[in-house]
Design an enzyme around this catalytic site. Structure first.
Site, PDB file in Angstrom:
ATOM      1  CE  LYS A 172      -2.337   2.937   3.031  1.00  0.00           C
ATOM      2  NZ  LYS A 172      -2.205   4.103   1.841  1.00  0.00           N
ATOM      3  CD  GLU A 247      13.448   1.403   9.186  1.00  0.00           C
ATOM      4  OE1 GLU A 247      13.863   2.502   9.755  1.00  0.00           O
ATOM      5  OE2 GLU A 247      14.052   0.248   9.461  1.00  0.00           O
ATOM      6  CB  CYS A 281      12.891   9.702   7.555  1.00  0.00           C
ATOM      7  SG  CYS A 281      13.824   8.700   6.525  1.00  0.00           S
ATOM      8  CD  GLU A 383       9.437  13.200  11.098  1.00  0.00           C
ATOM      9  OE1 GLU A 383       8.398  12.733  11.552  1.00  0.00           O
ATOM     10  OE2 GLU A 383      10.371  12.540  10.725  1.00  0.00           O
TER      11      GLU A 383
HETATM   12  P1  NDP Z   1       1.902   8.347   8.020  1.00  0.00           P
HETATM   13  O1  NDP Z   1       2.406   7.754   9.174  1.00  0.00           O
HETATM   14  O2  NDP Z   1       0.843   9.256   7.992  1.00  0.00           O
HETATM   15  O3  NDP Z   1       1.895   7.376   6.872  1.00  0.00           O
HETATM   16  C1  NDP Z   1       2.653   6.319   6.312  1.00  0.00           C
HETATM   17  C2  NDP Z   1       1.750   5.352   5.684  1.00  0.00           C
HETATM   18  O4  NDP Z   1       0.713   4.595   6.443  1.00  0.00           O
HETATM   19  C3  NDP Z   1       0.971   5.865   4.258  1.00  0.00           C
HETATM   20  O5  NDP Z   1       1.049   4.810   3.418  1.00  0.00           O
HETATM   21  C4  NDP Z   1      -0.430   5.932   5.248  1.00  0.00           C
HETATM   22  O6  NDP Z   1      -1.526   5.908   4.382  1.00  0.00           O
HETATM   23  C5  NDP Z   1      -0.434   4.811   6.055  1.00  0.00           C
HETATM   24  N1  NDP Z   1      -1.181   5.135   7.127  1.00  0.00           N
HETATM   25  C6  NDP Z   1      -1.739   5.969   7.924  1.00  0.00           C
HETATM   26  N2  NDP Z   1      -2.530   5.566   8.788  1.00  0.00           N
HETATM   27  C7  NDP Z   1      -2.556   4.327   8.881  1.00  0.00           C
HETATM   28  C8  NDP Z   1      -3.292   3.254   9.827  1.00  0.00           C
HETATM   29  N3  NDP Z   1      -3.851   3.815  10.953  1.00  0.00           N
HETATM   30  N4  NDP Z   1      -2.788   1.828   9.504  1.00  0.00           N
HETATM   31  C9  NDP Z   1      -2.276   1.635   8.643  1.00  0.00           C
HETATM   32  N5  NDP Z   1      -1.417   2.493   7.703  1.00  0.00           N
HETATM   33  C10 NDP Z   1      -1.704   3.777   7.972  1.00  0.00           C
HETATM   34  O7  NDP Z   1       3.468   8.949   7.321  1.00  0.00           O
HETATM   35  P2  NDP Z   1       3.565  10.092   6.251  1.00  0.00           P
HETATM   36  O8  NDP Z   1       3.363   9.421   4.930  1.00  0.00           O
HETATM   37  O9  NDP Z   1       3.093  11.309   6.790  1.00  0.00           O
HETATM   38  O10 NDP Z   1       5.123   9.960   6.119  1.00  0.00           O
HETATM   39  C11 NDP Z   1       6.162  10.882   6.914  1.00  0.00           C
HETATM   40  C12 NDP Z   1       6.602  10.114   8.102  1.00  0.00           C
HETATM   41  O11 NDP Z   1       7.134   8.999   7.402  1.00  0.00           O
HETATM   42  C13 NDP Z   1       7.335  10.980   8.819  1.00  0.00           C
HETATM   43  O12 NDP Z   1       7.397  10.851  10.007  1.00  0.00           O
HETATM   44  C14 NDP Z   1       9.101  10.165   8.497  1.00  0.00           C
HETATM   45  O13 NDP Z   1       9.877  10.651   9.194  1.00  0.00           O
HETATM   46  C15 NDP Z   1       8.747   9.018   8.227  1.00  0.00           C
HETATM   47  N6  NDP Z   1       9.381   8.480   7.296  1.00  0.00           N
HETATM   48  C16 NDP Z   1      10.593   7.358   7.950  1.00  0.00           C
HETATM   49  C17 NDP Z   1      11.289   6.753   7.311  1.00  0.00           C
HETATM   50  C18 NDP Z   1      12.427   6.033   7.889  1.00  0.00           C
HETATM   51  O14 NDP Z   1      13.046   5.227   7.280  1.00  0.00           O
HETATM   52  N7  NDP Z   1      12.453   5.955   9.077  1.00  0.00           N
HETATM   53  C19 NDP Z   1      11.745   6.969   5.704  1.00  0.00           C
HETATM   54  C20 NDP Z   1      10.610   8.150   5.519  1.00  0.00           C
HETATM   55  C21 NDP Z   1       9.763   8.565   6.323  1.00  0.00           C
HETATM   56  P3  NDP Z   1      -2.068   7.409   3.728  1.00  0.00           P
HETATM   57  O15 NDP Z   1      -1.055   8.321   3.326  1.00  0.00           O
HETATM   58  O16 NDP Z   1      -3.012   6.855   2.634  1.00  0.00           O
HETATM   59  O17 NDP Z   1      -2.860   7.959   4.840  1.00  0.00           O
END
Ligand code: NDP
Length: 479
Positions: A172, A247, A281, A383
């Site tokens: 997803k 992550e 990130c 963050e």
């Molecule tokens: P989110 O946590 O909002 O979303 C990440 C993914 O999870 C998306 O596909 C999202 O879908 C999905 N999602 C959201 N809510 C749920 C749920 N309740 N259950 C299951 N899946 C869910 O993060 P962001 O997309 O806003 O990304 C930014 C974040 O990602 C930052 O905090 C960043 O630091 C982190 N990140 C970490 C990395 C690492 O390697 N440590 C690398 C890159 C980013 P949808 O978008 O459709 O809501």
């Protein structure tokens, strides 16, 4: 306008509900396509397709799985320009970045795990009374959930090891940036993957994402995203003892000592703070500078920040595009307002960037540098995930370490010094999963990747991801 479709059992299909929502181009603030609003019924179809495909895929020789991954990588490479353009439109990132980093790294991910498939193996144990060996077997049906900041890069980084190790995948992408995952789904059959091995579900995190984490037929979840979402996923998965890799977010320090090589360090700190509009990130959003060079660094860094080319993401010269969405832009601007309330002094930036022409309604924010904030304030602890960097002076190694380690996160750090002994000491004492010495975001895909504390659980990277997506079995016989 493109209507994106789910990819289930080798076919592109609309969601059972028939519902779609808009996909917005953040550089112009307008819809340019629609995303399926998938739900549990769609997921049921995908899990069934994956389950049916699993026995044959598990028994497919690793070399053949590797060949399919490599073929998929070739197909992406052949469409580099199309993918780069789509990634730029979907995210607001400069096309220059998508073309030179995101898309090439996506095919590199597939190739890295094609290699891993061929070499990944167990261990042998020879004792007086017994001889044992371990086998690694795929888990079955697994899911990957990835974020919007590096859409195809992180999508493939998770999907590739899952497939390489013999699992069937339900992947997803983020609802905000589904386009390149959709384009990849159009190449899966051409690459030769059997039906049902790769399934790509589009929709909202709160609905289809959450349904994935609760589904009894999915045995493992590899997630990259925010810490709050990670905690939700972890608790849903715990109820079913699903394997989970998380992550999560970061609040990474860039630590600059007075003896650091000047030009390289200023450039490194700049890239660390503002690459992809600060939406990586690994971005170094807290810049700690030794007091002796603080003023000199501040002047050079602010001047460089002001010279970053902000523009239409599709313009070749642009190095700073739009933030990913209106809500995200508002969140970042909210943090800039908070920084002012906390006593921060804005050295440059600090506002939404109003653009002319095609991008006049786009979600642009000026690269922003702030000083005069305490290490413990919310701006320095939470963050922000946008083009906002804070500057903080420190006296010596101990103070730098104390500030660097005093956040709930522990993903990455970069240390800039020409003193090798000090660099080694810092690397030992910083609480983060990754430490870069005199560089930022220099990645070797073979190395473990991941964070400590609230930045995650588990590690990715060649060996670690293959381990995550497999179960280990010990086979013992008497000698
Ligand atoms: P989110 O946590 O909002 O979303 C990440 C993914 O999870 C998306 O596909 C999202 O879908 C999905 N999602 C959201 N809510 C749920 C749920 N309740 N259950 C299951 N899946 C869910 O993060 P962001 O997309 O806003 O990304 C930014 C974040 O990602 C930052 O905090 C960043 O630091 C982190 N990140 C970490 C990395 C690492 O390697 N440590 C690398 C890159 C980013 P949808 O978008 O459709 O809501």
């Amino acid at each position: 306008m493109t209507d994106i479709l789910n990819f289930i059992g080798g076919e592109h299909i609309a969601p059972v509900s028939g519902q779609f929502f808009d996909n917005i181009d953040p550089a112009i603030g307008k819809p340019y396509g629609r995303v399926p609003d998938s739900g549990e019924k769609d997921l049921e179809l995908a899990v069934r397709a994956a389950k049916n495909a699993f026995p044959a895929w598990r028994d497919t020789p690793a070399e053949q799985r590797a060949a399919l991954l490599a073929r998929l990588a070739d197909l992406i490479d052949a469409r580099l320009e199309e993918f780069a353009r789509a990634e730029s439109i979907d995210t607001g990132k400069p096309i220059w970045l998508a073309r030179n980093v995101d898309i090439p790294r996506s095919s590199a991910n597939l190739r890295a795990f094609a290699d891993a498939a061929k070499t990944f193996s167990g261990q042998r144990f020879e004792k007086k009374e017994s001889q044992s060996y371990t086998l690694r077997q795929p888990i079955g049906v697994v899911a990957t959930i990835s974020p919007w900041n590096l859409p195809l890069l992180l999508f493939t980084w998770k999907m590739a090891p899952a497939l390489a190790s013999g699992n069937c995948v339900i992947a997803k992408p983020s609802e905000v940036t589904p386009m390149t995952a959709y384009m990849l789904s159009q190449l899966v059959n051409e690459a030769g993957f059997p039906q049902g091995v790769v399934n790509i579900m589009h929709g909202r995190g709160a609905t289809i994402g959450a349904a994935i984490t609760r589904h009894l037929g999915i045995a493992a979840i590899s997630f990259t995203g925010g810490t709050a979402t990670g905690i939700d996923i972890y608790s849903n998965a715990a109820k079913q003892l699903k394997k989970v890799s998380l992550e999560l977010g970061g609040k990474n320090p860039t630590i600059i000592f007075a003896d650091a090589e000047w030009e390289k360090t200023v450039e490194g700190a700049l890239a660390g703070a503002f690459t992809n509009q600060g939406q990586v990130c690994l971005c170094g959003s807290r810049i700690l500078v030794q007091a002796a060079i603080y003023d000199k660094f501040k002047e050079a860094f602010v001047a460089k920040t002001r010279s970053i080319a902000i523009g239409d993401p599709l313009d070749e010269a642009t190095r700073h595009g739009a933030t990913v969405s209106q809500p995200h832009m508002e969140k970042v601007l909210g943090y800039i307002a908070l920084a002012k309330e906390e006593g921060g002094k804005i050295l440059t930036g600090g506002k939404r960037k109003m653009m002319a022409g095609r991008c006049q309604d786009g979600y642009f924010i000026e690269p922003t540098v702030i000083e005069n904030l305490s290490p413990g304030c919310r701006t320095n602890q939470e963050e922000i995930f946008g083009p906002v960097a804070t500057l903080m002076p420190f006296a010596d190694e101990n103070e730098a370490l104390a500030i660097a380690n005093a956040t709930p996160y522990g993903l990455a750090a970069s240390v800039w010094t020409q003193d090798k002994a000090r660099a080694t000491r810092m690397a030992q004492r910083i609480d983060s999963g990754i430490v870069w010495l005199n560089c930022w975001n220099l990645r070797d895909l073979d190395t473990p990747f991941g964070g400590m504390k609230k930045s995650g659980i588990g590690r990715e990277g060649k060996q670690r991801a293959m381990e995550f997506f497999t179960e280990e079995k010990t086979v013992t016989a008497p000698r």
